[in-house]
Design an enzyme around this catalytic site. Sequence first.
Site, mmCIF file in Angstrom:
data_model
loop_
_atom_site.group_PDB
_atom_site.id
_atom_site.type_symbol
_atom_site.label_atom_id
_atom_site.label_comp_id
_atom_site.label_asym_id
_atom_site.label_seq_id
_atom_site.Cartn_x
_atom_site.Cartn_y
_atom_site.Cartn_z
ATOM 1 N N LYS A 115 0.834 -1.221 0.000
ATOM 2 C CA LYS A 115 0.000 0.000 0.000
ATOM 3 C C LYS A 115 0.856 1.254 0.000
ATOM 4 C CE LYS A 115 -4.394 -1.665 0.887
ATOM 5 N NZ LYS A 115 -5.699 -1.553 1.476
ATOM 6 N N LYS A 196 -3.649 -10.461 -7.028
ATOM 7 C CA LYS A 196 -4.817 -10.828 -6.225
ATOM 8 C C LYS A 196 -6.004 -9.940 -6.603
ATOM 9 C CE LYS A 196 -4.907 -8.576 -2.190
ATOM 10 N NZ LYS A 196 -4.852 -8.130 -0.811
ATOM 11 N N LYS A 199 -9.957 -4.549 -4.383
ATOM 12 C CA LYS A 199 -10.757 -3.351 -4.642
ATOM 13 C C LYS A 199 -9.908 -2.241 -5.255
ATOM 14 C CE LYS A 199 -13.094 -4.431 -0.445
ATOM 15 N NZ LYS A 199 -13.368 -4.131 0.952
HETATM 16 P P1 TYM Z 1 -10.832 -6.524 3.689
HETATM 17 O O1 TYM Z 1 -12.098 -5.787 3.693
HETATM 18 O O2 TYM Z 1 -9.683 -5.952 2.909
HETATM 19 O O3 TYM Z 1 -11.049 -8.011 3.190
HETATM 20 C C1 TYM Z 1 -12.089 -8.798 3.742
HETATM 21 C C2 TYM Z 1 -11.745 -10.264 3.659
HETATM 22 O O4 TYM Z 1 -11.626 -10.682 2.295
HETATM 23 C C3 TYM Z 1 -10.421 -11.418 2.123
HETATM 24 N N1 TYM Z 1 -9.952 -11.220 0.748
HETATM 25 C C4 TYM Z 1 -9.713 -12.214 -0.127
HETATM 26 N N2 TYM Z 1 -9.820 -13.555 -0.035
HETATM 27 C C5 TYM Z 1 -9.516 -14.301 -1.128
HETATM 28 N N3 TYM Z 1 -9.116 -13.763 -2.305
HETATM 29 C C6 TYM Z 1 -8.986 -12.423 -2.467
HETATM 30 N N4 TYM Z 1 -8.609 -11.909 -3.619
HETATM 31 C C7 TYM Z 1 -9.288 -11.583 -1.343
HETATM 32 N N5 TYM Z 1 -9.293 -10.240 -1.150
HETATM 33 C C8 TYM Z 1 -9.699 -10.046 0.125
HETATM 34 C C9 TYM Z 1 -9.472 -10.808 3.148
HETATM 35 O O5 TYM Z 1 -8.401 -11.670 3.434
HETATM 36 C C10 TYM Z 1 -10.388 -10.592 4.326
HETATM 37 O O6 TYM Z 1 -10.526 -11.777 5.086
HETATM 38 N N6 TYM Z 1 -7.939 -6.536 7.580
HETATM 39 C C11 TYM Z 1 -9.175 -7.207 7.217
HETATM 40 C C12 TYM Z 1 -10.363 -6.667 7.987
HETATM 41 C C13 TYM Z 1 -10.179 -6.825 9.450
HETATM 42 C C14 TYM Z 1 -10.141 -8.053 10.173
HETATM 43 C C15 TYM Z 1 -9.921 -7.691 11.539
HETATM 44 C C16 TYM Z 1 -10.265 -9.378 9.810
HETATM 45 C C17 TYM Z 1 -10.009 -5.810 10.341
HETATM 46 N N7 TYM Z 1 -9.860 -6.351 11.604
HETATM 47 C C18 TYM Z 1 -9.831 -8.654 12.541
HETATM 48 C C19 TYM Z 1 -10.172 -10.341 10.819
HETATM 49 C C20 TYM Z 1 -9.953 -9.986 12.167
HETATM 50 C C21 TYM Z 1 -9.330 -7.112 5.703
HETATM 51 O O7 TYM Z 1 -8.461 -7.465 4.982
HETATM 52 O O8 TYM Z 1 -10.474 -6.658 5.220
#
Ligand code: TYM
Length: 330
Positions: A115, A196, A199
């Site tokens: 990022k 990957k 968004k």
């Molecule tokens: P976020 O919103 O970026 O992603 C949400 C979830 O989607 C998964 N993910 C994917 N899985 C498979 N293939 C992909 N291309 C892909 N892109 C995204 C992410 O791994 C995630 O599980 N940091 C977290 C949010 C968070 C969180 C936490 C999660 C904040 N606090 C505590 C667990 C525990 C996140 O990446 O959100």
Amino acid sequence: MSKPVLVSGIQPTGKLHIGNFLGALKNFVTLQNLDEYDCFFFIADLHSLTENFDPKEKHDQIVNVAADYLAAGLNPKKSVIFQQSEVPAHSELAIILNNFASIGEMKRMTQFKDKSKSQAENVNMGLFDYPVLMAADVFLYDAAVVPIGEDQTQHLELARTLVRKFNAKFGETFIEPEPILTEAKRIMSLDDPTKKMSKSRPQGCLFLDDEPDVIRKKIQRAVTDSGNEITYDPERKPALSNLMNIYENMADIRIDEIKKKFQGKGYGDFKKGLAEIIVQALAPFQEKKRKFLANPDIIKKTLAAGNKKASLIADKKIKEVKEKIGLSLD
Ligand code: TYM
């Protein structure tokens, strides 16, 4: 005996894509319905402030992810569904944990490094501290398991290090959380199978809200590899294998069955079949989501009730932490 606790969250940064769905949200629902865990699912709105955002859009983004949760099948009767920023203990614990996170370790976080490049004009402290807030999110509820996609496993590893450091210094306080990954732990971009699905690269995303015709067009245009045979080979056919992974997990069938179904057929037939599978799998979700969004009051009430339940537990934990580190005057 109480059940092990499960905690996870998703950021409200726009529309969810099928990577979020297959890597995380679909699994949230499956795990909730096993009735083996005490489940907490939150909207990670504080995490979402680490990238550029418009305050006018944030409200809708939060409501939108809540609608995604409910439409996918998260049930407030079974799980606590809440908004991270409405439970102040998350911020408080993150500030405390900061003192035990080493800058060297934080600098090694792949997401931070990525990022820092993709949003070079806005490399902020929130972005750097992102994994510590994540640790606070799960520690507050004594989470034993955390369903996430593969890109988040390094953050959870850091959380586990923090648990060990903190407990060694102040006595048993936190539990080391284990990740739960799905088979679709890393869905790749439709326009580039080396990246990957994310968004931040919308051109390679298939969104959960995409209309049937948009889904058909996007799958039609998705890059494929050389050859025309439907075989699963992530090394030599990464693009096709990614599409087969999507098929497998959207239809809940095995790769072998997909191969059999498309034996003697080419990429064109496979893509047509895949598009229909996705359209069919998402139709009931999209229908339910429309109903929830037509009724934002239900969403807000659901979150308000969840915020209360989560606060009760989180406030107890933060009190315990303050006692352990000597801040409590009681
Ligand atoms: P976020 O919103 O970026 O992603 C949400 C979830 O989607 C998964 N993910 C994917 N899985 C498979 N293939 C992909 N291309 C892909 N892109 C995204 C992410 O791994 C995630 O599980 N940091 C977290 C949010 C968070 C969180 C936490 C999660 C904040 N606090 C505590 C667990 C525990 C996140 O990446 O959100």
